[in-house]
Design an enzyme around this catalytic site. Structure first.
Site, short mmCIF file in Angstrom:
data_model
loop_
_atom_site.label_atom_id
_atom_site.label_comp_id
_atom_site.label_asym_id
_atom_site.label_seq_id
_atom_site.Cartn_x
_atom_site.Cartn_y
_atom_site.Cartn_z
N LYS A 121 -2.11 -10.32 0.40
CA LYS A 121 -3.13 -9.69 1.24
C LYS A 121 -4.52 -9.90 0.64
CE LYS A 121 -3.94 -5.25 1.18
NZ LYS A 121 -3.82 -3.78 1.34
N ASP A 139 -2.53 -6.23 6.55
CA ASP A 139 -2.61 -4.88 6.01
C ASP A 139 -1.87 -3.92 6.95
OD1 ASP A 139 -4.23 -4.73 8.21
OD2 ASP A 139 -6.06 -4.23 7.11
#
Length: 216
Positions: A121, A139
């Site tokens: 991420k 996310d």
């Protein structure tokens, strides 16, 4: 409707509604974004921005973080939670970037995820926002919204990323993720999505199942 077609229709709407969508973490230098994202784990962007405002005044360069007293650094990032682990990772990644990359943040997934405290991420955010490369930041907002909308059946972040890569245009990918965050905060919230005012409701599987099939 094919998923690729759905994304383009969503893009058309989001580009009007969330034209200015961008990363909500404050930074001026690429390394500051990297540090801010490390701090954001299990912490709100709002709190991180409050902490980094002081943090980046105290530690003005990447070398300052590499040379930081670990106890002082831990105290400075304490409000973000998990401060002992985060401070160790920040100091270690700063040292590694200086020693192995001459102070410049690397620009590949493999090199970024080899840095302490950096996962896919975080790496994707750096690749997209700093280097302008195709990148999908998966996310909590991206996980929730892509599932609700019906863009993927996957639930694992990495699997979602690779699934979306099949049909989300490369030049839209990072902006799409920022738009998802803005939409997730404003409309498609976790507990009470505001489907009645959602601009993409007619493209959403959740809306179709929850509202249309009830005759609303």
């Amino acid at each position: 409707m094919r998923r690729s077609e759905k994304v383009l229709k969503i893009k058309e709407i989001f580009d009007r509604v969330y034209a200015d969508a961008k990363c909500s973490l404050d930074y001026t230098e690429p390394y500051q974004l990297l540090i801010a994202v490390v701090l954001s784990a299990q912490c709100t962007d709002k709190r991180v921005n409050i902490v980094t405002q002081t943090l980046f005044d105290k530690y003005k360069t990447l070398k300052d973080f590499a040379d930081a007293d670990i106890d002082e650094l831990a105290e400075a990032v304490k409000p973000c939670g998990f401060y002992k682990t985060k401070s160790r990772n920040i100091k270690a990644l700063a040292q590694k970037i200086i020693e192995e990359y001459g102070g410049k943040i690397p620009d590949t997934m493999e090199e970024l995820t080899a840095l302490p405290g950096v996962g896919r991420k975080t790496a994707n955010l750096i690749l997209g926002d700093v280097y302008g490369k195709p990148a999908l930041v998966i996310d909590t907002h991206a996980i929730r919204l892509t599932g609700r909308i019906g863009l993927t059946k996957e639930t694992d972040p990495k699997k979602i990323e690779f699934d979306l890569k099949k049909f989300v245009p490369d030049d839209y990918s990072i902006h799409f993720c920022h738009q998802l965050v803005w939409h997730g905060r404003a409309i498609c919230t976790a507990r009470s999505p505001k489907c009645e005012i959602c601009p993409i409701a007619m493209l959403c599987r959740y809306y179709e199942k929850t509202y249309l099939k009830k005759g609303d």
